[in-house]
Design a protein around this motif. Structure first.
Motif, PDB file in Angstrom:
ATOM      1  N   HIS A  58       6.198 -12.948 -12.333  1.00  0.00           N
ATOM      2  CA  HIS A  58       7.019 -12.037 -11.556  1.00  0.00           C
ATOM      3  C   HIS A  58       7.383 -12.667 -10.206  1.00  0.00           C
ATOM      4  CE1 HIS A  58       7.312  -7.778  -9.594  1.00  0.00           C
ATOM      5  NE2 HIS A  58       8.486  -8.269  -9.887  1.00  0.00           N
ATOM      6  N   GLN A  59       6.380 -13.286  -9.584  1.00  0.00           N
ATOM      7  CA  GLN A  59       6.572 -13.900  -8.268  1.00  0.00           C
ATOM      8  C   GLN A  59       7.612 -15.021  -8.301  1.00  0.00           C
ATOM      9  OE1 GLN A  59       3.788 -13.055  -9.651  1.00  0.00           O
ATOM     10  NE2 GLN A  59       2.359 -12.149  -8.188  1.00  0.00           N
ATOM     11  N   ARG A 106       9.934  -7.618   0.355  1.00  0.00           N
ATOM     12  CA  ARG A 106      10.566  -6.322   0.167  1.00  0.00           C
ATOM     13  C   ARG A 106      10.472  -5.884  -1.291  1.00  0.00           C
ATOM     14  NH1 ARG A 106      15.318  -7.996   3.945  1.00  0.00           N
ATOM     15  NH2 ARG A 106      16.396  -8.558   2.036  1.00  0.00           N
ATOM     16  N   HIS A 107      10.322  -6.874  -2.175  1.00  0.00           N
ATOM     17  CA  HIS A 107      10.218  -6.547  -3.594  1.00  0.00           C
ATOM     18  C   HIS A 107       8.787  -6.576  -4.098  1.00  0.00           C
ATOM     19  CE1 HIS A 107      14.351  -8.196  -3.055  1.00  0.00           C
ATOM     20  NE2 HIS A 107      14.622  -7.036  -3.620  1.00  0.00           N
ATOM     21  N   ILE A 108       8.009  -7.514  -3.592  1.00  0.00           N
ATOM     22  CA  ILE A 108       6.602  -7.592  -3.973  1.00  0.00           C
ATOM     23  C   ILE A 108       5.818  -7.574  -2.681  1.00  0.00           C
ATOM     24  CG2 ILE A 108       4.858  -8.897  -5.239  1.00  0.00           C
ATOM     25  CD1 ILE A 108       7.087 -10.425  -6.595  1.00  0.00           C
ATOM     26  N   SER A 109       5.359  -6.401  -2.297  1.00  0.00           N
ATOM     27  CA  SER A 109       4.785  -6.268  -0.962  1.00  0.00           C
ATOM     28  C   SER A 109       3.474  -7.034  -0.797  1.00  0.00           C
ATOM     29  CB  SER A 109       4.572  -4.791  -0.637  1.00  0.00           C
ATOM     30  OG  SER A 109       3.660  -4.235  -1.560  1.00  0.00           O
ATOM     31  N   THR A 110       2.831  -7.344  -1.915  1.00  0.00           N
ATOM     32  CA  THR A 110       1.527  -7.999  -1.797  1.00  0.00           C
ATOM     33  C   THR A 110       1.581  -9.521  -1.943  1.00  0.00           C
ATOM     34  OG1 THR A 110       1.112  -7.768  -4.164  1.00  0.00           O
ATOM     35  CG2 THR A 110       0.357  -5.982  -2.744  1.00  0.00           C
ATOM     36  N   ILE A 111       2.775 -10.047  -2.080  1.00  0.00           N
ATOM     37  CA  ILE A 111       2.860 -11.494  -2.280  1.00  0.00           C
ATOM     38  C   ILE A 111       2.343 -12.237  -1.050  1.00  0.00           C
ATOM     39  CG2 ILE A 111       5.179 -11.838  -1.346  1.00  0.00           C
ATOM     40  CD1 ILE A 111       5.661 -13.721  -3.797  1.00  0.00           C
ATOM     41  N   SER A 112       1.693 -13.350  -1.307  1.00  0.00           N
ATOM     42  CA  SER A 112       1.170 -14.110  -0.173  1.00  0.00           C
ATOM     43  C   SER A 112       2.112 -15.267   0.136  1.00  0.00           C
ATOM     44  CB  SER A 112      -0.223 -14.652  -0.481  1.00  0.00           C
ATOM     45  OG  SER A 112      -0.147 -15.777  -1.311  1.00  0.00           O
TER      46      SER A 112
END
Lengths: 154, 154
Positions: free
Chosen positions: B29-30, B56-62
Motif C-alpha cells: 500500500h505504501q 494525508r492518505h496513510i497517516s501512520t507512514i514513517s
DNA sequence: TGCTTAATCAGAATATTTCCTAAATAGTAT
DNA sequence: ATACTATTTAGGAAATATTCTGATTAAGCA
C-alpha cells in the motif's frame, strides 16, 4: 600547473579584487584564500571539502567563514552553485568561459566541457513564455571512462 | 484533473505494478501511494514534502519508508532525481516523456518543458571521450513570470 | 595613526537528512 | 489457509549541514 593557467589565475585574482571593491567588500585574507582555492579547484567542491582545503593555508579559519564567504561571493556573481542530484551544495568559480557538466553516477565526479553549438542555439518558445531566463546549462549523466574500466570506487 | 491525465495516470500505475513484479518488489500500500503521489506531483518534491503528502492518505507512514521507497524506485529506474543547486534531493516520476527544467531563482519552483530539437542533437565529441552517457538534461535558470510580476514570494 | 565598522573566530546550538534496531505486519507463492 | 520473507513501524542514533552568539580582529578611510 601550466604557465597559461598561472596567467589566467592571476588575471582572475585581479578581477576579484576589482569586483570586491565595486561591491564594497573588504579584501580579507580569508576571502582571497577561499576564492583562490575555489579557482584552482577543478572538481566543484562542496563546502566541507573546500573548508578542508582552505584550512591547509589558514589553519584557524572557521567553517562559518567559508559558508559566509561563499554566500557573499555567490550573491556578487563571482562564483556559482552547481546543479547536482546529490542533495549537496557544490560551487565553482566563474572562469569566464561558458561550459557544461558531465556527471558520473558512480564516482560523482563532475567534468566540464564546452559546447558552442548548444550555447548559440535559440531557446524553445516555452522558455520565453515562462519568464526571463538568465542562464542555461546542460548536464550529461552516465558512467565515466575511469569507472567503467575499474568498476568505480564509489 | 483532465480525462487525459486520469487516463495517463492509470496507464502509469499499471506499468508500475508490472515493473514492481519484474523487479521482485512486493506491491505494498505504501509503495503504491508514494508512487502515485509522486506521479501526480508536478513540482518535483523533496522527500519531506512528499512525506507530508503521502501522510494525508496513510497517516501512520514513517518517513523512513518514504526514503526507502524512493531509493528502491530510483534504483529500479521508475523515478528520477532532479538536478538542483539547493542542496536538497528532489524527485520526479518518470512520465515517459523527455523533458527539461526551468528553475526560478526566486521561488525555486521547477517547471517542465520539452525541447525536441535539443533531444535529437548529437553530443559534442568531449562527451564520447568522457565515457558512456545515458542521459542529458537542460536547465534554464532565471526569474519566472509570476515572480517578476509580483516581486516573488521566496 | 587612529576610528569605524565589517569581518572573523570558537564553538555551541539548531536543523536536516539518513540510517539503524527490533518487533510487528502483510504480500505472495504453495 | 499456511508459511516464508520482504516490508513497515517507532523512535532513537548518527551523520551532515547550517546558523547563531558574543568577543575579538583587522581593512579601509579620514
Amino acid at each position: 600547473m601550466h604557465e597559461l593557467d598561472q596567467h589566467l589565475l592571476q588575471e582572475r585574482l585581479v578581477d576579484f579584487e576589482k569586483r570586491c571593491r565595486e561591491n564594497g567588500l573588504k579584501m580579507t585574507h580569508q576571502r582571497l584564500t577561499v576564492y583562490r582555492e575555489l579557482l584552482s579547484s577543478r572538481d566543484h567542491p562542496a563546502v566541507e571539502t573546500l573548508f578542508q582545503r582552505v584550512r591547509r593555508h589558514i589553519s584557524t579559519i572557521s567553517i562559518d567563514t567559508v559558508y559566509r564567504t561563499l554566500a557573499t561571493l555567490e550573491e556578487a556573481g563571482m562564483i556559482n552553485r552547481v546543479d547536482t542530484t546529490e542533495g549537496v551544495v557544490r560551487y565553482e568559480a566563474d572562469h569566464g568561459v561558458s561550459h557544461h557538466h558531465l556527471v558520473c553516477k558512480k564516482c560523482h565526479r563532475i567534468k566540464d566541457f564546452v559546447w558552442e553549438s548548444f550555447d548559440t542555439m535559440p531557446p524553445p518558445p516555452a522558455v520565453d513564455h515562462w519568464g526571463e531566463s538568465v542562464g542555461r546549462s546542460v548536464v550529461f549523466t552516465g558512467i565515466c571512462r575511469h569507472c567503467r574500466e575499474q568498476g568505480g570506487e564509489k
